[in-house]
Write an enzyme that holds these catalytic residues in place. Structure first.
Site, PDB file in Angstrom:
ATOM      1  N   HIS A  87       1.063  -1.226   0.005  1.00 27.35           N
ATOM      2  CA  HIS A  87      -0.018  -0.050  -0.174  1.00 27.35           C
ATOM      3  C   HIS A  87       0.705   1.404   0.274  1.00 27.35           C
ATOM      4  O   HIS A  87       0.386   2.276  -0.154  1.00 27.35           O
ATOM      5  CB  HIS A  87      -1.038   0.078   1.123  1.00 27.35           C
ATOM      6  N   ASP A 117       0.118  -7.533   1.636  1.00 23.03           N
ATOM      7  CA  ASP A 117       0.539  -6.322   1.765  1.00 23.03           C
ATOM      8  C   ASP A 117       2.035  -6.122   1.768  1.00 23.03           C
ATOM      9  O   ASP A 117       2.800  -5.415   2.583  1.00 23.03           O
ATOM     10  CB  ASP A 117       0.065  -5.685   2.959  1.00 23.03           C
ATOM     11  N   SER A 195       4.819   2.713   7.725  1.00 21.36           N
ATOM     12  CA  SER A 195       4.426   1.662   6.726  1.00 21.36           C
ATOM     13  C   SER A 195       5.527   1.239   6.062  1.00 21.36           C
ATOM     14  O   SER A 195       6.263   1.869   5.205  1.00 21.36           O
ATOM     15  CB  SER A 195       3.206   2.151   5.688  1.00 21.36           C
TER      16      SER A 195
END
Length: 364
Positions: A87, A117, A195
């Site tokens: 992402h 992911d 992230s």
């Protein structure tokens, strides 16, 4: 990008014969831990990178409108491979990777796996002082283990935070709306921009990839989630080798049996196991389950306003592992099986349990 999901040493006392030794104090222990964490940062931070993504959209007059996002990642090997979240790079038209001392290089995506992911980037050259990070073992983690996150929260590169493992074995949704299992939950502060960055043990080994937080404000509320290093070990080499990860697949459409469903099925003359399971509504023609002889529905009954196909097999276990819902099925297939491997599927058929060997295919 920085889109996060709402999910949601004590040193032994030294004893020397013939002398009186002063016991360690709490201050000594704190100093030892502090020195260890400082050393960890010095050794590991050169392997952590900041990732800037840029995408372009157009306004009503067709004028380009660039949009930027930021995330983190870490150096996987000396060939220039960078591991991060899917992402972080999703829909990016341009990617820049910033290393220590502000050195920046363009990067390209060479592999993605939205279901876990994860993504792998590649830069043409690594700066000399950049280090690769070592993959550890999430199996050695316990609730209460110290962990450290290093990344780029809110664009503040080289930020380190510390906490503990709050829980193990969590499940979160992936960007393609599937399930990621064996997730590490931590209270180490994780914010937008973290992230894709590493979650490290106190030896500087990567034990997870920071991926999501549970927070009403989109800032750290003490509940962060990291993809375990076991998933990284399994997926990343495939992304480097072929640009994608093959996901195991049975080729069935399923319906979860609930306790209050049994009476309805019995009235229709269809026996179900007390422990429940997954009713096979349909098998995909030519798919692994169909080839192995797993049966789909033979007729239809009405349950309130629902018309439900029944008469098919009921999956209760795979490789002797109990399957209670589609989530547990997905996670077991992902973490315990491989495409092309064999799986023993235990089904309930005609009032009896039966084992069927299935050669797993690749999810379409």
């Amino acid at each position: 990008m920085h889109r996060h999901k709402f999910v949601l040493f004590l040193l032994p006392a030294v004893i020397t014969w013939g002398c009186l030794c002063q016991p360690e104090t709490k201050a000594d222990n704190v100093d030892d831990l502090q020195a260890r964490v400082m050393r960890l940062y010095q050794q590991s931070s050169p392997g952590v990178v900041n990732i800037t993504s840029r995408s372009f959209s157009y306004d009503f007059f067709l004028n380009p409108m660039p949009q930027e996002g930021s995330g983190s990642g870490f150096v996987f090997d000396r060939n220039g491979h960078i591991v991060t979240n899917f992402h972080v790079v999703e829909k990016a038209d341009e990617l820049q990777v910033s290393f220590i001392e502000g050195i920046t290089h363009p990067a390209k995506v060479i592999g993605i796996d939205p279901s876990n992911d994860l993504a792998v980037l590649k830069v043409s050259k690594l700066p000399k002082k950049v280090k690769t990070l070592t993959l550890g073992s999430a199996e050695q983690l316990q609730v209460g283990s110290f962990v450290v996150a290093i990344g780029n929260p809110f664009g503040l590169g080289g930020t380190m935070t510390m906490g503990i493992v709050s829980a193990l074995g969590r499940v979160i949704r992936s960007p393609d709306n599937r399930y990621i299992g064996e997730i590490i939950q931590t209270d180490a502060p994780i914010n937008p921009g973290n992230s894709g960055g590493p979650l490290l043990d106190l030896n500087g080994n990567v034990v997870g990839i920071n991926s999501a937080i549970l927070s009403p404000s989109r800032a750290s509320a003490g509940i962060g989630f990291a993809i375990p290093v076991s998933t990284v070990r399994r997926v990343v080499p495939e992304l480097i080798r072929q640009g994608r990860y093959p996901h195991p697949w049975l080729g069935v459409q399923l319906y979860q049996l609930l306790p209050d469903s049994h009476a309805v099925f019995r009235r229709a003359g269809f026996h179900t196991p007390k422990e429940g399971g997954l009713l096979v509504l349909e098998t995909v023609r030519g798919g692994p389950a169909a080839k192995a002889g797993i049966r789909g529905a033979s007729h239809i009954v009405r349950m309130g306003n629902l018309r439900l196909p029944i008469g098919g097999d009921i999956i209760v276990a795979i490789n002797d592992h109990k399957i209670k819902d589609t989530q547990s099925l997905t996670i077991f297939l992902e973490t315990q099986t491989r495409v092309g491997g064999h799986a023993k599927v235990t089904v309930f058929r005609d009032g009896k349990l039966q084992d069927i060997q299935v050669n797993l295919g690749e999810r379409q």
